[in-house]
Design a protein around this motif. Structure first.
Motif, PDB file in Angstrom:
ATOM      1  N   LEU A   1       0.818  -1.279  -0.145  1.00  0.00           N
ATOM      2  CA  LEU A   1       0.071   0.091   0.016  1.00  0.00           C
ATOM      3  C   LEU A   1       0.750   1.379   0.100  1.00  0.00           C
ATOM      4  O   LEU A   1       0.488   2.252  -0.635  1.00  0.00           O
ATOM      5  CB  LEU A   1      -0.864  -0.079   1.136  1.00  0.00           C
ATOM      6  N   GLN A   2       1.917   1.301   0.930  1.00  0.00           N
ATOM      7  CA  GLN A   2       2.846   2.553   0.943  1.00  0.00           C
ATOM      8  C   GLN A   2       3.364   2.620  -0.544  1.00  0.00           C
ATOM      9  O   GLN A   2       3.774   3.697  -1.052  1.00  0.00           O
ATOM     10  CB  GLN A   2       3.882   2.411   2.127  1.00  0.00           C
ATOM     11  N   ALA A   3       3.736   1.412  -1.138  1.00  0.00           N
ATOM     12  CA  ALA A   3       4.563   1.609  -2.553  1.00  0.00           C
ATOM     13  C   ALA A   3       3.527   2.422  -3.477  1.00  0.00           C
ATOM     14  O   ALA A   3       3.871   3.315  -4.193  1.00  0.00           O
ATOM     15  CB  ALA A   3       4.954   0.424  -3.083  1.00  0.00           C
ATOM     16  N   VAL A   4       2.077   1.923  -3.692  1.00  0.00           N
ATOM     17  CA  VAL A   4       1.087   2.342  -4.228  1.00  0.00           C
ATOM     18  C   VAL A   4       0.979   3.844  -3.902  1.00  0.00           C
ATOM     19  O   VAL A   4       0.648   4.821  -4.970  1.00  0.00           O
ATOM     20  CB  VAL A   4      -0.172   1.542  -4.212  1.00  0.00           C
ATOM     21  N   LEU A   5       0.570   4.342  -2.680  1.00  0.00           N
ATOM     22  CA  LEU A   5       0.385   5.647  -2.412  1.00  0.00           C
ATOM     23  C   LEU A   5       1.678   6.515  -2.971  1.00  0.00           C
ATOM     24  O   LEU A   5       1.526   7.621  -3.314  1.00  0.00           O
ATOM     25  CB  LEU A   5       0.191   5.832  -0.965  1.00  0.00           C
ATOM     26  N   ARG A   6       3.051   6.141  -2.695  1.00  0.00           N
ATOM     27  CA  ARG A   6       3.855   6.709  -2.991  1.00  0.00           C
ATOM     28  C   ARG A   6       3.984   7.056  -4.628  1.00  0.00           C
ATOM     29  O   ARG A   6       4.159   8.201  -5.100  1.00  0.00           O
ATOM     30  CB  ARG A   6       5.167   6.148  -2.653  1.00  0.00           C
ATOM     31  N   TYR A   7       3.843   6.065  -5.434  1.00  0.00           N
ATOM     32  CA  TYR A   7       3.837   6.151  -6.767  1.00  0.00           C
ATOM     33  C   TYR A   7       2.478   6.922  -7.254  1.00  0.00           C
ATOM     34  O   TYR A   7       2.537   7.856  -8.232  1.00  0.00           O
ATOM     35  CB  TYR A   7       3.726   4.724  -7.220  1.00  0.00           C
ATOM     36  N   ARG A   8       1.436   7.032  -6.576  1.00  0.00           N
ATOM     37  CA  ARG A   8       0.595   7.996  -7.085  1.00  0.00           C
ATOM     38  C   ARG A   8       0.737   9.354  -6.744  1.00  0.00           C
ATOM     39  O   ARG A   8       0.142  10.325  -7.520  1.00  0.00           O
ATOM     40  CB  ARG A   8      -1.106   7.525  -6.117  1.00  0.00           C
ATOM     41  N   ASP A   9       1.421   9.559  -5.781  1.00  0.00           N
ATOM     42  CA  ASP A   9       2.373  11.061  -5.508  1.00  0.00           C
ATOM     43  C   ASP A   9       2.889  11.394  -6.710  1.00  0.00           C
ATOM     44  O   ASP A   9       3.255  12.591  -6.731  1.00  0.00           O
ATOM     45  CB  ASP A   9       2.769  11.003  -4.317  1.00  0.00           C
ATOM     46  N   LEU A  10       3.308  10.564  -7.704  1.00  0.00           N
ATOM     47  CA  LEU A  10       4.072  11.102  -8.988  1.00  0.00           C
ATOM     48  C   LEU A  10       3.102  11.900  -9.715  1.00  0.00           C
ATOM     49  O   LEU A  10       3.511  12.416 -10.609  1.00  0.00           O
ATOM     50  CB  LEU A  10       4.535   9.794  -9.621  1.00  0.00           C
ATOM     51  N   LEU A  11       1.924  11.706  -9.701  1.00  0.00           N
ATOM     52  CA  LEU A  11       0.768  12.647 -10.126  1.00  0.00           C
ATOM     53  C   LEU A  11       0.828  13.966  -9.824  1.00  0.00           C
ATOM     54  O   LEU A  11       0.695  14.905 -10.901  1.00  0.00           O
ATOM     55  CB  LEU A  11      -0.604  12.177  -9.712  1.00  0.00           C
ATOM     56  N   ALA A  12       1.526  14.219  -8.617  1.00  0.00           N
ATOM     57  CA  ALA A  12       1.816  15.675  -8.533  1.00  0.00           C
ATOM     58  C   ALA A  12       2.974  16.030  -9.398  1.00  0.00           C
ATOM     59  O   ALA A  12       2.866  17.466  -9.766  1.00  0.00           O
ATOM     60  CB  ALA A  12       2.533  15.840  -6.897  1.00  0.00           C
ATOM     61  N   VAL A  13       3.891  15.288  -9.666  1.00  0.00           N
ATOM     62  CA  VAL A  13       4.842  15.944 -10.865  1.00  0.00           C
ATOM     63  C   VAL A  13       4.187  15.997 -12.113  1.00  0.00           C
ATOM     64  O   VAL A  13       4.412  16.920 -12.805  1.00  0.00           O
ATOM     65  CB  VAL A  13       5.984  14.722 -11.117  1.00  0.00           C
ATOM     66  N   GLU A  14       2.968  15.173 -12.525  1.00  0.00           N
ATOM     67  CA  GLU A  14       2.445  15.261 -13.721  1.00  0.00           C
ATOM     68  C   GLU A  14       1.819  16.574 -13.840  1.00  0.00           C
ATOM     69  O   GLU A  14       1.468  17.440 -14.837  1.00  0.00           O
ATOM     70  CB  GLU A  14       1.634  14.192 -14.174  1.00  0.00           C
ATOM     71  N   GLU A  15       1.102  16.962 -12.558  1.00  0.00           N
ATOM     72  CA  GLU A  15       0.367  18.329 -12.642  1.00  0.00           C
ATOM     73  C   GLU A  15       1.390  19.233 -12.384  1.00  0.00           C
ATOM     74  O   GLU A  15       1.012  20.440 -13.144  1.00  0.00           O
ATOM     75  CB  GLU A  15      -0.509  18.332 -11.088  1.00  0.00           C
ATOM     76  N   LEU A  16       2.484  19.528 -12.062  1.00  0.00           N
ATOM     77  CA  LEU A  16       3.617  20.261 -12.142  1.00  0.00           C
ATOM     78  C   LEU A  16       3.784  20.635 -13.506  1.00  0.00           C
ATOM     79  O   LEU A  16       3.963  21.533 -14.170  1.00  0.00           O
ATOM     80  CB  LEU A  16       4.723  20.082 -11.401  1.00  0.00           C
ATOM     81  N   PHE A  17       4.071  19.640 -14.344  1.00  0.00           N
ATOM     82  CA  PHE A  17       4.158  19.544 -15.682  1.00  0.00           C
ATOM     83  C   PHE A  17       3.195  20.490 -16.528  1.00  0.00           C
ATOM     84  O   PHE A  17       3.543  21.205 -17.447  1.00  0.00           O
ATOM     85  CB  PHE A  17       4.510  18.290 -16.265  1.00  0.00           C
ATOM     86  N   ARG A  18       1.883  19.978 -16.307  1.00  0.00           N
ATOM     87  CA  ARG A  18       0.659  20.886 -16.895  1.00  0.00           C
ATOM     88  C   ARG A  18       1.064  22.109 -16.670  1.00  0.00           C
ATOM     89  O   ARG A  18       0.631  23.160 -17.403  1.00  0.00           O
ATOM     90  CB  ARG A  18      -0.568  20.345 -16.542  1.00  0.00           C
ATOM     91  N   ARG A  19       1.133  22.649 -15.424  1.00  0.00           N
ATOM     92  CA  ARG A  19       1.293  23.973 -15.026  1.00  0.00           C
ATOM     93  C   ARG A  19       2.650  24.734 -15.647  1.00  0.00           C
ATOM     94  O   ARG A  19       2.780  25.563 -15.953  1.00  0.00           O
ATOM     95  CB  ARG A  19       1.430  24.045 -13.619  1.00  0.00           C
ATOM     96  N   THR A  20       3.666  23.559 -15.632  1.00  0.00           N
ATOM     97  CA  THR A  20       4.947  24.269 -16.457  1.00  0.00           C
ATOM     98  C   THR A  20       4.721  24.518 -17.666  1.00  0.00           C
ATOM     99  O   THR A  20       5.104  25.463 -18.127  1.00  0.00           O
ATOM    100  CB  THR A  20       6.095  23.114 -16.034  1.00  0.00           C
ATOM    101  N   LYS A  21       3.850  23.745 -18.358  1.00  0.00           N
ATOM    102  CA  LYS A  21       3.849  24.024 -19.867  1.00  0.00           C
ATOM    103  C   LYS A  21       3.018  25.226 -20.014  1.00  0.00           C
ATOM    104  O   LYS A  21       3.063  25.913 -20.858  1.00  0.00           O
ATOM    105  CB  LYS A  21       3.337  22.708 -20.239  1.00  0.00           C
ATOM    106  N   ALA A  22       1.791  25.397 -19.153  1.00  0.00           N
ATOM    107  CA  ALA A  22       1.245  26.605 -19.251  1.00  0.00           C
ATOM    108  C   ALA A  22       2.201  27.830 -19.130  1.00  0.00           C
ATOM    109  O   ALA A  22       2.230  28.850 -19.698  1.00  0.00           O
ATOM    110  CB  ALA A  22       0.159  26.697 -18.377  1.00  0.00           C
ATOM    111  N   LEU A  23       2.942  27.463 -18.056  1.00  0.00           N
ATOM    112  CA  LEU A  23       4.025  28.640 -17.598  1.00  0.00           C
ATOM    113  C   LEU A  23       4.985  29.064 -18.792  1.00  0.00           C
ATOM    114  O   LEU A  23       5.495  30.120 -18.912  1.00  0.00           O
ATOM    115  CB  LEU A  23       4.801  28.635 -16.365  1.00  0.00           C
ATOM    116  N   LEU A  24       5.344  28.079 -19.379  1.00  0.00           N
ATOM    117  CA  LEU A  24       6.353  28.138 -20.598  1.00  0.00           C
ATOM    118  C   LEU A  24       5.593  28.402 -21.994  1.00  0.00           C
ATOM    119  O   LEU A  24       6.298  27.964 -23.085  1.00  0.00           O
ATOM    120  CB  LEU A  24       6.994  26.923 -20.588  1.00  0.00           C
ATOM    121  N   ARG A  25       4.286  28.742 -21.967  1.00  0.00           N
ATOM    122  CA  ARG A  25       3.697  28.965 -23.134  1.00  0.00           C
ATOM    123  C   ARG A  25       4.104  30.156 -23.668  1.00  0.00           C
ATOM    124  O   ARG A  25       3.437  31.192 -24.005  1.00  0.00           O
ATOM    125  CB  ARG A  25       2.057  28.990 -22.913  1.00  0.00           C
TER     126      ARG A  25
END
Length: 555
Positions: free
Chosen positions: A436-460
């Motif tokens: 379970l801890q492994a799954v929850l930590r991996y799901r936290d990787l979604l925070a990086v994907e959200e950062l990339f969405r915001r980064t691409k908006a900032l880099l528009r």
């Protein structure tokens, strides 16, 4: 008190009145002073003189009315006040001044960088547009800055360090000034209780319409679906709290699987960390990468390729042991239903997880695709094979069956095979933690994907007008600083129970404006009211809302 107009004997009269409440609770108007006939007051100019006399005692109301009417120039102060406070709180200003000590720039480089970062947060426009944009904002110390100053500041951020300071550089990128800034920012917030034992990393590609610097712009696998353009690769590394830690940039023809180990080695040397658990997506995995992590004694949680890896497809997913159902409570109070099990194969540890909500979404999406495919087959199938969403469910009919009609049909076996992966993902890990801890930590990787969405908006800002590698690196680093300020604000607001709606907040900040007027030998500064979220966000961030609504200075 206020003025009312009343008719009497065919004439219009003006009266100064006030509202009073009588003992029984009844409200009525009481006349304080008759002002006279309206037509005579207007013709004689007495009405205008009366208003001018009153105006000397209510300057703020008149000024704010003029601001609303657009007859007085004003400047926006909300964003500079809020993000300027965060800029100081995070320590960016102090770190930049430390780095700039001894450099002979003839302009304020720290202010040029702040202006660029603020512009990236507010409108995400090109650096060329920033020069005109900042004219509308009251940014302390930004007077006299021009476009070439902004470009020179970008080039300084991405400037390569001397050869003696290149220890820890990756094979793909040198150490630069921006690396020292990242390290010093981390050191400022590090204490005895700080731990950088878990890092999340993901990459994306950013394309250029121009050449893209001396070495960065190269052709490669484009995640922007523009293989015709030169590109660079950008990685963002965040810590377990979701705070951006650093960025890495490489030429666009660098493979994802080749960068993970050099970046981890560099992280350990740059930030003086020992035990590390790396969390990364499946695109960054190769057998050589896993062997390299294990040889370094590092823990990892890596997404696996369920469809293309024969061991996972034929052994791990074929394991018949039952799943353990779990309910995970999310921050918004909702629950996520997961089914998890651990499978060990030849000394390798895998965690298989099925998300029931995502499985239902995958099933609905597949049914929609099959329904659309069936409708398209009835109209003709010439264009279907070029559609990747359709192609996975098609099979070619046998030649020579003598029947007119389409050359393809839906393959039920492919649809059934695809259904096995609904809501499913597989992790490979050597970390000493529960599944379970492994799954929850991996799901936290979604925070990086959200950062990339915001980064691409900032880099528009495409096309990126910088022509040197150094300026491009500095350009990207300004987006990193913008992300850092956004994260700091989100953390402070969450601690106070304030939920940020970013689009609304930026609009409310722009509505907070200030005007300075010279009147009757006095200098008057006034501002509009704080609207929407501004008041609560300023309070959460510890920002004093200055200037006061109305302030006079000696002439």
């Amino acid at each position: 008190m206020f003025v009312v107009e009343k008719a009497a004997r065919g004439r219009r009269y003006l009266y100064l009145v006030e509202t009073v409440r009588e003992p029984g609770g009844r409200v009525r108007q009481r006349i304080l002073q008759p002002l006279g006939r309206k037509d005579i007051l207007k013709q004689s100019g007495a009405l205008d003189r009366l208003l001018q006399s009153l105006g000397r005692h209510c300057e703020r109301s008149i000024i704010l009315s003029d601001i609303a009417a657009g007859t007085i120039a004003c400047r926006r102060i909300g964003a500079p006040l809020l993000f300027g406070r965060l800029w100081q709180r995070v320590g960016i200003a102090d770190v930049l001044h430390n780095r700039l000590a001894g450099r002979g720039f003839e302009f304020d480089v720290e202010r040029a960088i702040f202006v660029t970062v603020l512009h990236r947060i507010m409108v995400s426009g090109s650096d060329r547009a920033c020069e005109r944009w900042m004219e509308d904002y009251e940014i302390r110390g930004a007077e006299g800055l021009a476009l070439h100053h902004l470009y020179r500041a970008m080039a300084w951020l991405g400037e390569e360090l001397p050869d003696a300071e290149q220890a820890g550089a990756t094979p793909f990128a040198p150490r630069c000034v921006k690396d020292q800034i990242e390290e010093e920012l981390f050191a400022r917030r590090r204490d005895l209780f700080s731990e950088l034992s878990v890092v999340f990393m993901d990459t994306t590609s950013l394309c250029f319409h121009g050449r893209g610097g001396e070495t960065l712009g190269r052709r490669g696998h484009s995640k922007d679906h523009r293989p015709d353009l030169n590109q660079m690769l950008l990685a963002v590394v965040i810590d377990a709290d979701g705070r951006p830690l650093c960025t890495e940039i490489w030429p666009g023809n660098t493979a994802d699987v080749a960068v993970l180990l050099p970046v981890i080695d560099r992280l350990r040397s740059r930030f003086a960390i020992g035990r590390v658990c790396v969390v990364a997506d499946r695109g960054m995995i190769s057998q050589a990468t896993i062997e390299g992590l294990e040889a370094r004694g590092l823990e990892y949680i890596l997404g696996a390729r369920e469809r293309s890896d024969p061991l996972i497809r034929e052994v791990v997913l074929a394991d018949e042991r039952p799943f353990t159902p779990l309910l995970i409570e999310r921050a918004n109070g909702a629950e996520t239903e997961l089914r998890i099990k651990e499978v060990s194969v030849a000394g390798r540890r895998y965690v298989v997880c099925r998300n029931e909500a995502e499985a239902e979404r995958d099933r609905a999406d597949r049914q929609a695709i099959l329904a659309g495919l069936e409708r398209q087959l009835k109209r003709g199938d010439k264009a279907l094979i070029g559609n990747s969403a359709y192609r996975r469910y098609l099979r070619r009919l046998r030649d020579g069956d003598g029947k007119p009609g389409p050359a393809f049909e839906i393959d039920p076996g492919k649809a059934a095979e695809e259904a096995k992966y609904d809501g499913l993902f597989v992790l490979r890990t050597n970390a000493r933690i529960t599944p379970l801890q492994a799954v929850l930590r991996y799901r936290d990787l979604l925070a990086v994907e959200e950062l990339f969405r915001r980064t691409k908006a900032l880099l528009r800002t495409r096309p990126i007008y910088h022509s040197s590698d150094a300026a491009i690196r500095g350009h990207v680093f300004c987006s990193f600083l913008a992300l850092l300020l956004q994260k700091e604000l989100a953390t402070l607001c969450a601690a106070k129970g304030v939920k940020i709606e970013w689009a609304n907040l930026l609009r409310d900040l722009d509505r907070l404006q200030q005007a300075t007027i010279e009147k009757d030998g006095k200098r008057i500064v006034t501002r509009t009211h704080a609207e929407g979220q501004v008041g609560r966000v300023f309070q959460a961030a510890g920002v004093a809302l200055l200037p006061p609504h109305f302030r006079e200075h000696p002439g």
